[in-house]
Design an enzyme around this catalytic site. Structure first.
Site, PDB file in Angstrom:
ATOM      1  CB  SER A  81     -10.517  -0.229  -9.120  1.00  0.00           C
ATOM      2  OG  SER A  81      -9.955   0.545 -10.153  1.00  0.00           O
TER       3      SER A  81
ATOM      4  N   GLY B 184     -16.972   3.859  -6.123  1.00  0.00           N
ATOM      5  CA  GLY B 184     -16.411   4.741  -5.108  1.00  0.00           C
ATOM      6  C   GLY B 184     -16.097   4.052  -3.790  1.00  0.00           C
ATOM      7  CB  ALA B 185     -16.687   0.723  -2.404  1.00  0.00           C
ATOM      8  N   GLY B 186     -13.586   2.007  -3.467  1.00  0.00           N
ATOM      9  CA  GLY B 186     -12.165   1.660  -3.465  1.00  0.00           C
ATOM     10  C   GLY B 186     -11.892   0.335  -4.146  1.00  0.00           C
TER      11      GLY B 186
ATOM     12  CD  GLU C 182      -3.031  -0.319  -0.094  1.00  0.00           C
ATOM     13  OE1 GLU C 182      -3.137   0.151  -1.250  1.00  0.00           O
ATOM     14  OE2 GLU C 182      -3.514  -1.407   0.233  1.00  0.00           O
ATOM     15  CG  HIS C 183       0.015   4.833   0.639  1.00  0.00           C
ATOM     16  ND1 HIS C 183      -0.539   5.898  -0.020  1.00  0.00           N
ATOM     17  CD2 HIS C 183      -0.870   4.465   1.590  1.00  0.00           C
ATOM     18  CE1 HIS C 183      -1.721   6.178   0.529  1.00  0.00           C
ATOM     19  NE2 HIS C 183      -1.947   5.317   1.496  1.00  0.00           N
TER      20      HIS C 183
ATOM     21  CG  ASP D 103      -6.793   1.001  -9.440  1.00  0.00           C
ATOM     22  OD1 ASP D 103      -6.145   0.359  -8.594  1.00  0.00           O
ATOM     23  OD2 ASP D 103      -7.356   2.085  -9.207  1.00  0.00           O
TER      24      ASP D 103
ATOM     25  CD  GLU E 164      -8.997   6.318 -13.388  1.00  0.00           C
ATOM     26  OE1 GLU E 164      -9.371   5.221 -13.827  1.00  0.00           O
ATOM     27  OE2 GLU E 164      -9.327   6.735 -12.254  1.00  0.00           O
TER      28      GLU E 164
ATOM     29  CE1 TYR F  58      -2.606   8.087  -3.116  1.00  0.00           C
ATOM     30  CE2 TYR F  58      -2.896   9.915  -4.647  1.00  0.00           C
ATOM     31  CZ  TYR F  58      -2.506   8.617  -4.388  1.00  0.00           C
ATOM     32  OH  TYR F  58      -1.991   7.848  -5.416  1.00  0.00           O
TER      33      TYR F  58
HETATM   34  P1  ADP Z   1     -13.657   3.696  -7.848  1.00  0.00           P
HETATM   35  O1  ADP Z   1     -12.874   3.561  -6.576  1.00  0.00           O
HETATM   36  O2  ADP Z   1     -14.927   2.896  -7.792  1.00  0.00           O
HETATM   37  O3  ADP Z   1     -12.837   3.442  -9.060  1.00  0.00           O
HETATM   38  P2  ADP Z   1     -13.669   6.324  -8.974  1.00  0.00           P
HETATM   39  O4  ADP Z   1     -14.119   7.647  -8.436  1.00  0.00           O
HETATM   40  O5  ADP Z   1     -12.269   6.150  -9.383  1.00  0.00           O
HETATM   41  O6  ADP Z   1     -14.105   5.234  -7.881  1.00  0.00           O
HETATM   42  O7  ADP Z   1     -14.554   5.970 -10.255  1.00  0.00           O
HETATM   43  C1  ADP Z   1     -15.948   6.022 -10.164  1.00  0.00           C
HETATM   44  C2  ADP Z   1     -16.508   6.661 -11.417  1.00  0.00           C
HETATM   45  O8  ADP Z   1     -16.387   5.736 -12.529  1.00  0.00           O
HETATM   46  C3  ADP Z   1     -17.974   6.952 -11.308  1.00  0.00           C
HETATM   47  O9  ADP Z   1     -18.180   8.217 -10.729  1.00  0.00           O
HETATM   48  C4  ADP Z   1     -18.423   6.911 -12.772  1.00  0.00           C
HETATM   49  O10 ADP Z   1     -18.098   8.126 -13.415  1.00  0.00           O
HETATM   50  C5  ADP Z   1     -17.537   5.817 -13.364  1.00  0.00           C
HETATM   51  N1  ADP Z   1     -18.206   4.515 -13.332  1.00  0.00           N
HETATM   52  C6  ADP Z   1     -17.789   3.404 -12.672  1.00  0.00           C
HETATM   53  N2  ADP Z   1     -18.639   2.364 -12.890  1.00  0.00           N
HETATM   54  C7  ADP Z   1     -19.614   2.814 -13.697  1.00  0.00           C
HETATM   55  C8  ADP Z   1     -20.788   2.241 -14.299  1.00  0.00           C
HETATM   56  N3  ADP Z   1     -21.130   0.951 -14.070  1.00  0.00           N
HETATM   57  N4  ADP Z   1     -21.548   3.020 -15.082  1.00  0.00           N
HETATM   58  C9  ADP Z   1     -21.209   4.301 -15.315  1.00  0.00           C
HETATM   59  N5  ADP Z   1     -20.130   4.904 -14.783  1.00  0.00           N
HETATM   60  C10 ADP Z   1     -19.334   4.186 -13.993  1.00  0.00           C
HETATM   61 MG    MG Z   2     -11.025   4.513  -9.559  1.00  0.00          MG
END
Ligand code: ADP
Ligand code: MG
Length: 384
Positions: free
Chosen positions: A123, A119-121, A33-34, A169, A157, A216
């Site tokens: 990816s 958004g749960a981490g 990690e990191h 990721d 990305e 971060y």
């Molecule tokens: P995570 O940790 O889940 O990668 P991020 O903020 O990096 O969180 O990415 C989340 C973003 O990716 C969402 O806000 C959306 O824009 C896009 N995304 C992820 N999955 C989907 C999906 N199934 N449909 C549409 N957009 C998605």
């Molecule tokens: Mg992400």
């Protein structure tokens, strides 16, 4: 989610069948990690939750994207792909990068289905980018090459969406093998598949700290400064993860740079030890996970009371052989490792206790190591 669901979604939306369907998984990092932005090693697995993408050339002037998880995004054009600030950037980005690399990318219709929590981490972003890259490469007649598409999705990305993330990721989503963890050296991109037969409980503490982004960035800056001080004395040193503690002591790094450097150097070493153990036994030594967590808490200072609570309580559960926070920290998820049955029992106990202790609803998932991205289906006769 299945091939059938995303196919039906595509057909319902666009009125014709897709030409190709691809999928890519979310990921969780076992240890390391990191380390990524310090040129060190990481050890992620692909998880059971996946994102599915159905695609077909649209024959129109625009590309259209729909997602069952997200409000409709505006149509975009592949002739002049620009960032919109909506979720379709995660789709247009990989398409634009593919076009740039010479793959024939036309305007497309795309339907997205996913059970990767956003958004749960875990990816969800890389799962989407990589699934799009695999589908589009296949549609463009290119043989999808996992390593190439991982790099391309990562560039999408960073450069198109505009998120300065490490390479883990996209490489995990594209390249992971079932029953294996991906040992990835972030300085060279070199990777190997290491047998991993255990199960993992992913426990989302549900605490998204507002200070995560700034904290971060502050850690990255501290690592950067530590690296510069080290390089003044050891000009040949390229990455912080490759420094030794002897070098760190010789340079007399001031606190907190000393603590940050120590975490990065030792965490990188722990990944190496984990890989040796996995090759010998197929099991992750719990001690390495607990040491990683302690280091993240005390040296890197990125844990939270909720994450610390989870690791301590998980350690007391009979079904758990090791636990630590995973991801950047400052909230988010922790993992525990063990057998699927043992972890399920532990998860119910822990979730109940967590609710009482923090008055907060945790989410949790149990997963083994699953395959990376795949082209799931292709129309034999091409577009009908
Ligand atoms: P995570 O940790 O889940 O990668 P991020 O903020 O990096 O969180 O990415 C989340 C973003 O990716 C969402 O806000 C959306 O824009 C896009 N995304 C992820 N999955 C989907 C999906 N199934 N449909 C549409 N957009 C998605
Ligand atoms: Mg992400």
């Amino acid at each position: 989610v299945t091939v059938e669901r995303v196919r039906a979604e595509f057909t319902r939306t666009f009125g014709h069948a897709p030409a190709v369907i691809a999928s890519a998984p979310g990921r969780v990092n076992l240890i390391g990690e990191h380390t990524d932005y310090n040129g060190g090693a990481v050890l992620p697995i692909a998880i059971e939750a996946r994102t599915w993408v159905a695609m077909r050339a649209s024959g129109a002037r625009h590309s259209r994207v729909v997602s069952t998880k997200w409000p409709d995004a505006p149509a975009f054009s592949m002739r002049s792909p620009t960032r919109t600030g909506t979720w379709s950037d995660y789709v247009a980005g990989p398409l634009a990068m593919l076009a740039e690399s010479g793959v024939a990318v036309s305007e497309v219709d795309i339907a997205v289905e996913s059970d990767v929590p956003v958004g749960a981490g875990l990816s969800s972003s890389a799962a989407l980018e990589v699934a799009v890259a695999f589908a589009a490469a296949s549609l463009g007649g290119a043989e999808p090459d996992a390593a190439t598409l991982a790099k391309l999705a990562h560039r999408a990305e960073v450069e198109f969406v505009g998120v300065p993330c490490g390479i883990m990721d996209q490489h995990a989503a594209a390249r992971a093998h079932a029953g294996h963890a991906l040992h990835l050296e972030c300085d060279t991109g070199h990777s190997e598949h290491v047998p991993f037969a255990q199960s993992v409980l992913v426990f989302d503490t549900g605490v998204a700290r507002a200070l995560r982004d700034s904290a971060y960035a502050a850690r990255r800056d501290e690592c950067h400064r530590a690296m510069h001080l080290l390089r003044d004395v050891f000009p040949g040193l390229r990455w912080l993860a490759n420094a030794s503690m002897d070098q760190v002591h010789e340079v007399r790094l001031p606190p907190p740079l000393l603590q940050r450097a120590q975490h990065v150097i030792e965490e990188h070493e722990r990944v190496g030890q984990a890989v040796v153990a996995l090759r010998a036994t197929g099991h992750l030594p719990g001690a390495l996970l607990y040491e990683s967590h302690r280091s993240l808490r005390e040296l890197y200072e990125c844990s939270t009371p909720e994450l610390d609570w989870f690791v301590e309580e998980a350690a007391g559960q009979p079904g758990v052989t090791g636990a630590r926070l995973t991801g950047a920290g400052w909230g988010g998820c922790a993992i525990a490792v063990g057998t699927a049955d043992g972890l399920r029992e532990a998860a119910m106990t822990l979730a109940q206790a967590y609710r009482q202790r923090f008055a907060r609803e945790p989410r949790w998932w149990i997963t083994g190591a699953t395959p990376g991205a795949e082209v799931e289906w292709r129309a034999d006769e091409g577009p009908a």
